[in-house]
Scaffold this motif. Structure first.
Motif, PDB file in Angstrom:
ATOM      1  N   GLU A 270       6.075  84.215  14.255  1.00 43.17           N
ATOM      2  CA  GLU A 270       5.315  85.329  13.687  1.00 43.17           C
ATOM      3  C   GLU A 270       3.814  85.110  13.784  1.00 43.17           C
ATOM      4  O   GLU A 270       3.038  85.892  13.271  1.00 43.17           O
ATOM      5  CB  GLU A 270       5.744  85.568  12.243  1.00 43.17           C
ATOM      6  CG  GLU A 270       7.176  86.046  12.174  1.00 43.17           C
ATOM      7  CD  GLU A 270       7.524  86.736  10.873  1.00 43.17           C
ATOM      8  OE1 GLU A 270       6.725  86.663   9.927  1.00 43.17           O
ATOM      9  OE2 GLU A 270       8.599  87.345  10.817  1.00 43.17           O
ATOM     10  N   TYR A 275       2.645  89.912  17.904  1.00 42.65           N
ATOM     11  CA  TYR A 275       3.150  90.198  16.566  1.00 42.65           C
ATOM     12  C   TYR A 275       2.001  90.347  15.571  1.00 42.65           C
ATOM     13  O   TYR A 275       1.920  91.321  14.827  1.00 42.65           O
ATOM     14  CB  TYR A 275       4.108  89.085  16.110  1.00 42.65           C
ATOM     15  CG  TYR A 275       4.720  89.364  14.760  1.00 42.65           C
ATOM     16  CD1 TYR A 275       5.922  90.072  14.659  1.00 42.65           C
ATOM     17  CD2 TYR A 275       4.078  88.961  13.586  1.00 42.65           C
ATOM     18  CE1 TYR A 275       6.456  90.352  13.418  1.00 42.65           C
ATOM     19  CE2 TYR A 275       4.614  89.241  12.345  1.00 42.65           C
ATOM     20  CZ  TYR A 275       5.807  89.936  12.268  1.00 42.65           C
ATOM     21  OH  TYR A 275       6.345  90.224  11.036  1.00 42.65           O
ATOM     22  N   THR A 276       1.104  89.362  15.577  1.00 44.75           N
ATOM     23  CA  THR A 276       0.019  89.378  14.591  1.00 44.75           C
ATOM     24  C   THR A 276      -0.809  90.648  14.710  1.00 44.75           C
ATOM     25  O   THR A 276      -1.115  91.295  13.718  1.00 44.75           O
ATOM     26  CB  THR A 276      -0.922  88.178  14.830  1.00 44.75           C
ATOM     27  OG1 THR A 276      -0.141  87.089  15.252  1.00 44.75           O
ATOM     28  CG2 THR A 276      -1.667  87.802  13.594  1.00 44.75           C
ATOM     29  N   VAL A 279       2.072  94.219  15.162  1.00 45.33           N
ATOM     30  CA  VAL A 279       3.029  94.463  14.082  1.00 45.33           C
ATOM     31  C   VAL A 279       2.321  94.332  12.743  1.00 45.33           C
ATOM     32  O   VAL A 279       2.338  95.248  11.925  1.00 45.33           O
ATOM     33  CB  VAL A 279       4.239  93.498  14.164  1.00 45.33           C
ATOM     34  CG1 VAL A 279       5.186  93.728  12.989  1.00 45.33           C
ATOM     35  CG2 VAL A 279       4.973  93.684  15.490  1.00 45.33           C
ATOM     36  N   ARG A 280       1.653  93.197  12.524  1.00 52.02           N
ATOM     37  CA  ARG A 280       1.106  92.982  11.193  1.00 52.02           C
ATOM     38  C   ARG A 280      -0.222  93.678  10.955  1.00 52.02           C
ATOM     39  O   ARG A 280      -0.371  94.405   9.979  1.00 52.02           O
ATOM     40  CB  ARG A 280       1.005  91.507  10.867  1.00 52.02           C
ATOM     41  CG  ARG A 280       1.249  91.360   9.387  1.00 52.02           C
ATOM     42  CD  ARG A 280       1.167  90.016   8.792  1.00 52.02           C
ATOM     43  NE  ARG A 280       0.153  89.198   9.367  1.00 52.02           N
ATOM     44  CZ  ARG A 280       0.426  88.061   9.992  1.00 52.02           C
ATOM     45  NH1 ARG A 280       1.670  87.689  10.114  1.00 52.02           N
ATOM     46  NH2 ARG A 280      -0.534  87.333  10.462  1.00 52.02           N
ATOM     47  N   LYS A 283      -0.070  97.604  12.669  1.00 54.15           N
ATOM     48  CA  LYS A 283       1.145  98.313  12.253  1.00 54.15           C
ATOM     49  C   LYS A 283       1.562  99.409  13.227  1.00 54.15           C
ATOM     50  O   LYS A 283       1.975 100.497  12.845  1.00 54.15           O
ATOM     51  CB  LYS A 283       0.964  98.890  10.852  1.00 54.15           C
ATOM     52  CG  LYS A 283       0.663  97.804   9.824  1.00 54.15           C
ATOM     53  CD  LYS A 283       0.462  98.348   8.440  1.00 54.15           C
ATOM     54  CE  LYS A 283       0.217  97.222   7.452  1.00 54.15           C
ATOM     55  NZ  LYS A 283      -1.014  96.444   7.716  1.00 54.15           N
ATOM     56  N   SER A 286       7.167  98.084  15.141  1.00 54.67           N
ATOM     57  CA  SER A 286       8.003  97.474  14.108  1.00 54.67           C
ATOM     58  C   SER A 286       8.586  96.170  14.635  1.00 54.67           C
ATOM     59  O   SER A 286       9.061  95.333  13.880  1.00 54.67           O
ATOM     60  CB  SER A 286       9.135  98.418  13.713  1.00 54.67           C
ATOM     61  OG  SER A 286      10.022  98.588  14.797  1.00 54.67           O
ATOM     62  N   TYR A 287       8.542  96.032  15.957  1.00 55.50           N
ATOM     63  CA  TYR A 287       9.113  94.841  16.586  1.00 55.50           C
ATOM     64  C   TYR A 287       8.493  94.702  17.956  1.00 55.50           C
ATOM     65  O   TYR A 287       8.252  95.699  18.636  1.00 55.50           O
ATOM     66  CB  TYR A 287      10.638  95.031  16.701  1.00 55.50           C
ATOM     67  CG  TYR A 287      11.294  94.322  17.852  1.00 55.50           C
ATOM     68  CD1 TYR A 287      11.692  92.996  17.736  1.00 55.50           C
ATOM     69  CD2 TYR A 287      11.508  94.980  19.066  1.00 55.50           C
ATOM     70  CE1 TYR A 287      12.288  92.342  18.803  1.00 55.50           C
ATOM     71  CE2 TYR A 287      12.110  94.338  20.141  1.00 55.50           C
ATOM     72  CZ  TYR A 287      12.494  93.012  20.001  1.00 55.50           C
ATOM     73  OH  TYR A 287      13.085  92.373  21.044  1.00 55.50           O
ATOM     74  N   ARG A 306       9.280  98.191  19.799  1.00 64.57           N
ATOM     75  CA  ARG A 306       9.586  99.508  19.245  1.00 64.57           C
ATOM     76  C   ARG A 306       8.380 100.012  18.474  1.00 64.57           C
ATOM     77  O   ARG A 306       7.803  99.295  17.663  1.00 64.57           O
ATOM     78  CB  ARG A 306      10.797  99.418  18.321  1.00 64.57           C
ATOM     79  CG  ARG A 306      12.114  99.435  19.043  1.00 64.57           C
ATOM     80  CD  ARG A 306      13.230  99.814  18.086  1.00 64.57           C
ATOM     81  NE  ARG A 306      13.172  99.000  16.897  1.00 64.57           N
ATOM     82  CZ  ARG A 306      13.743  97.807  16.812  1.00 64.57           C
ATOM     83  NH1 ARG A 306      14.423  97.308  17.812  1.00 64.57           N
ATOM     84  NH2 ARG A 306      13.637  97.110  15.701  1.00 64.57           N
ATOM     85  N   LEU A 307       8.027 101.265  18.725  1.00 66.95           N
ATOM     86  CA  LEU A 307       6.836 101.846  18.123  1.00 66.95           C
ATOM     87  C   LEU A 307       7.132 102.367  16.726  1.00 66.95           C
ATOM     88  O   LEU A 307       8.230 102.862  16.463  1.00 66.95           O
ATOM     89  CB  LEU A 307       6.319 103.001  18.987  1.00 66.95           C
ATOM     90  CG  LEU A 307       5.525 102.661  20.253  1.00 66.95           C
ATOM     91  CD1 LEU A 307       6.324 101.793  21.219  1.00 66.95           C
ATOM     92  CD2 LEU A 307       5.094 103.954  20.957  1.00 66.95           C
ATOM     93  N   MET A 308       6.141 102.242  15.844  1.00 68.45           N
ATOM     94  CA  MET A 308       6.280 102.875  14.536  1.00 68.45           C
ATOM     95  C   MET A 308       6.171 104.384  14.741  1.00 68.45           C
ATOM     96  O   MET A 308       5.518 104.850  15.675  1.00 68.45           O
ATOM     97  CB  MET A 308       5.174 102.409  13.584  1.00 68.45           C
ATOM     98  CG  MET A 308       5.253 100.949  13.173  1.00 68.45           C
ATOM     99  SD  MET A 308       6.792 100.469  12.337  1.00 68.45           S
ATOM    100  CE  MET A 308       6.492 101.086  10.681  1.00 68.45           C
TER     101      MET A 308
END
Lengths: 413, 424
Positions: A270, A275-276, A279-280, A283, A286-287, A306-308
């Motif tokens: 993570e 990811y950082t 995702v984080r 945002k 989501s993955y 995968r997109l939010m």
């Protein structure tokens, strides 16, 4: 240090033995150099279907699984683009039962119409369960033919439904005699065994199987990709997804390690950059993940995510591009390099705890040229520098070398 | 060459004669520590097991969100720092949750034990549960949840547990979309302060244990002191819903998921070892009756399994498979038929012998190396038992008779009591 001894029988069967007295078990890995790359383009999926048929009775033994289980054994197998790997564990005292079983099916199978039809049904259910009845399950099935136009990697190992249905008994038998045999196999025995005794018994059970003179096929190399490729599909999935694939080098080239660590910098754990950031912090996803397909011939580096909801593809893709550019343009800091190396070392060492993993790994390294690579792998990875990673990234992560699959959700618009 | 006889080697039955002892120690704050030493590689695995599962929840998602939010920020570290540090030392930090417990499993090279323990006591015992991170995590989890609900296997499983344990019991209650937006940092802090205490914690250490391993644990985790706070009382025993058959229709699905089973006895019941054997015979290994019939003869499915699980308040058996849609009723009939055969026809000696040898070797595999041994320990420890359970099981594997198998099949697989859930 994993010590082993190598011996080659007259019929070409390569045998590797590794002693580990800390376990009451023995593990056996038989790696046949046959995969979906060896298939006829009109009959894809045959290599994998054939892996199933290998359990449906040989010349003298109708029930492989029952016999193995009766001796306390447990087994499985997998097929990929390059190889078919059968592996088992068994109490070391009953190892000879494994030789009896494996030698009999290496020598001659007893294929019938019934078992062929039955395993076609089973494989078609596997196809449905793993690739069709799963959200995004068919993404890799769509991505391969987009990235590869010539090389057999253009089809997925599971094959096409219509091809699987039309396989005949003759197809299956021909496939066996042209690909299975002692001269196309690496056998590793690991565990609570004595090397001399294993080699003696291997000679007894496998020594008389005739060499098949299997010819290694010359495969057409994939011509360099010249233009960006894109494919959009819309399906009933809850969110938009993206899959990007770049052609890379083969498994045996030094660039491979650089790119492997690159995917760890991008998506290992993570604290990976993708990811950082995506995702984080932002945002937008989501993955997200990055990995190499690990094929022997030049394979792929894949980034998938995968997109939010509410994030559009243009923005998402630009963000991925920015992160890749950053790798190519800025220096990777020492502690980030140290991080991915430490992680590699822990994972590698953890993988050596289990006797079956050791056997399977030894057979794979032997396939790549030398089982002894297993003892140099950590050192090799620790020797990778930031400059090497950046150079490899610049070489392969180019837009005209990239294929993108936009896997859209029906509900997203 | 083909005329030569292939003479089958003699099979030597293996036995589980003795099991490596688990050493028991405890930290200054009375946290029990179970030690399983061994292995060739210099690595260590530590399981922090908290009694903080679904049964301790006062709100849905409390247990899972708490354990998953631990790495999202602590009193002295940001989420970023935590993740960078864990990855830097190559530490695997794997949170998991179950019905009765939540667990954090660490794996690391022994040379980093000080860093691993220091980091973990900070992460596990001083989390901040920041609001923004919680919101982001819940959004991601909601997307996973929605994807999961596209699978017929998820739909069938969810309905199965709701049916056998009751929709108001934590074992059976389903999660809803709205739960993801409802949960707050306060809910997690509350859950953490009540359930992540030394008195709810047990530790299992496995791998290469050094002379100072326990001392290092005591210097970090052993120093944690919490006030005792009144916890939620254990819930009532679960009881099943009345509707036994449910068919969830999914027109676009190409397969149907089947879940068949019911509540059953716990591991502490003296008949559990025999039930474990009958369950394996029916659907617990590749040579099982169900696998042979539905896969190797009928070709209805890629795989079928029968599970037997013991929990704190109950147990369950569940037969699970995905079959081609047109084979749904055929598959159901065959499953019921196989259970009826188990209840009527004595098992043949050759099949029983295969089962005995397979299961005995499987027991040997369960103690192959420190990690496997630790996992086997955890299984019985959760039921309040010790390794004697496996010795009893080994004994039963050796001695079970065909009549006893019929008795067990009749007692615990009563057809009229089965819940049958299909989706797709």
């Amino acid at each position: 240090m994993i010590e082993f001894r190598r011996h080659i029988l007259d019929n070409g069967l390569k045998i590797i033995v590794h002693e580990d007295k800390s376990t009451p078990l023995a593990a056996v890995s038989l790696l046949y150099l046959v995969g979906s790359r060896d298939e006829n383009p009109q009959l894809t999926g045959l290599a994998h279907l054939f892996e199933h048929l290998m359990f449906r009775g040989s010349e003298n033994i109708p029930d492989f699984d029952d016999q193995l289980q009766a001796a306390g054994g447990e087994n499985n197998a997998f097929t990929n683009s390059d190889i078919t790997n059968f592996y088992l564990t068994i109490p070391a005292v009953n190892l000879e039962t494994a030789f009896w079983l494996e030698a009999d099916r290496m020598k001659k199978l007893n294929l019938t119409e019934d078992s062929l039809e039955n395993q076609k049904m089973v494989v078609l259910e596997e196809y449905r369960q793993s690739y069709i009845n799963q959200p995004y399950g068919d993404a890799t099935l769509l991505l391969r033919p987009l990235a590869f136009k010539v090389h057999p990697y253009r089809w997925h190992t599971i094959g096409e439904e219509l091809h699987i249905k039309k396989v005949t008994l003759k197809d299956a038998k021909d496939f066996f005699y042209s690909h299975y045999g002692p001269d196309n196999c690496i056998m590793v025995v690991a565990g609570n065994v004595k090397t001399d005794e294993i080699l003696r018994k291997a000679e007894k059970w496998f020594g008389k199987i005739r060499m098949r003179n299997i010819q290694s096929k010359q495969l057409p190399p994939e011509p360099p990709q010249q233009e960006e490729r894109k494919l959009t599909v819309t399906k009933n999935v809850p969110a938009d997804a993206i899959f990007k694939a770049w052609h890379i080098c083969g498994r045996n080239e030094t660039d491979f390690r650089n790119l492997d660590l690159l995917t760890d910098i991008l998506a290992g754990g993570e604290s990976g950059r993708l990811y950082t950031t995506l995702v984080r912090d932002k945002k937008m996803f989501s993955y997200i993940n990055a990995y190499l397909t690990g094929d022997m011939d030049p394979g792929l580096l894949i980034i998938q995510g995968r997109l939010m909801n509410g994030v559009n593809y243009d923005v998402a893709e630009r963000e991925i591009d920015n992160i890749l550019k950053e790798i190519q343009e800025k220096m990777i800091e020492d502690n980030e390099m140290q991080k991915v190396k430490n992680k590699f070392e822990t994972d590698f060492v953890t993988g050596m705890v289990n006797i079956l993993n050791k056997a399977v790994n030894l057979s794979q390294y032997e396939m790549m040229g030398d089982a002894g690579f297993i003892n140099r792998e950590i050192e090799n990875y620790l020797g990778v520098t930031a400059e090497m990673i950046i150079k490899s990234a610049l070489k392969y992560l180019k837009n005209n070398n990239c294929s993108t699959l936009y896997y859209k959700s029906l509900n997203s618009n | 060459m083909s005329q030569e006889k292939s003479i089958k080697p003699e099979i030597i039955p293996v036995t589980l004669e003795q099991i490596q002892d688990v050493k028991i120690s405890s930290l200054s704050n009375n946290v029990p520590v179970y030690l399983v030493d061994g292995g060739n590689e210099d690595i260590l695995k530590i399981d922090f097991i908290f009694r903080a599962g679904l049964t301790n929840e006062e709100l849905p998602l409390q247990s899972s969100a708490t354990v998953q939010m631990l790495t999202e920020g602590s009193e002295s570290m940001s989420a970023d720092e935590i993740k960078r540090q864990l990855d830097y030392y190559g530490i695997t930090f794997a949170p998991s949750f179950e019905r009765d417990y939540a667990c954090i499993s660490l794996i690391f090279l022994n040379k980093y034990i000080q860093e691993a323990l220091g980091l973990c006591s900070e992460i596990i015992f001083r989390p901040r549960f920041p609001e923004e991170e919680l919101k982001a995590l819940m959004n991601r989890k909601l997307q996973w949840f929605l994807i999961d609900r596209e699978r017929v296997s998820t739909l069938a499983t969810e309905h199965f547990f709701e049916s056998i344990f009751g929709k108001n019991h934590p074992y059976g209650a389903r999660i809803n979309k709205e739960d993801f937006t409802r949960i707050t940092p306060y809910n997690l802090r509350d859950f953490h302060s009540k359930n992540y205490t030394p008195s709810s914690l047990s530790i299992i250490v496995s791998g290469k244990i050094h002379p100072d391993t326990v001392k290092l644990l005591d210097n970090t985790i052993g120093k944690i002191i919490f006030k005792a706070i009144e916890k939620k009382r254990s819930p009532q025993l679960p009881y099943s819903e009345t509707t036994k058959k449910t068919d969830i229709t999914r027109k676009e699905a190409v397969q149907s998921a089947l879940r068949i089973g019911m509540q059953t006895i716990r591991r502490t019941n003296p008949e559990f070892p025999a039930l474990q054997i009958v369950n394996t015979l029916l659907g617990g290994y590749f040579g099982s009756r169900l696998m042979k019939n539905l896969r190797e003869i009928k070709g209805y499915t890629y795989s079928i399994s029968s599970y037997l699980v013991s929990l704190e308040l109950s147990g369950y058996i569940m037969i699970a498979t995905e079959v081609g849609k047109k084979h749904k009723s055929g598959a159901l009939n065959e499953i019921i038929k196989e259970i009826k055969i188990l209840q009527k026809k004595p098992v043949q000696e050759s099949e029983l012998q295969m089962l005995r040898n397979y299961m005995m070797s499987d027991l040997v595999r369960m103690f192959d190396g420190p990690f496997a041994t630790a996992e086997s320990f955890r299984t019985v420890w959760e039921s309040g038992l010790d390794f004697n359970y496996y010795l009893k099981l080994a004994d039963k594997i050796r001695t079970i008779t065909p009549d006893e198998i019929i008795h067990i099949a009749r007692t615990y697989y009563n057809i009229d009591d089965l819940y049958v859930i299909t989706a797709g």
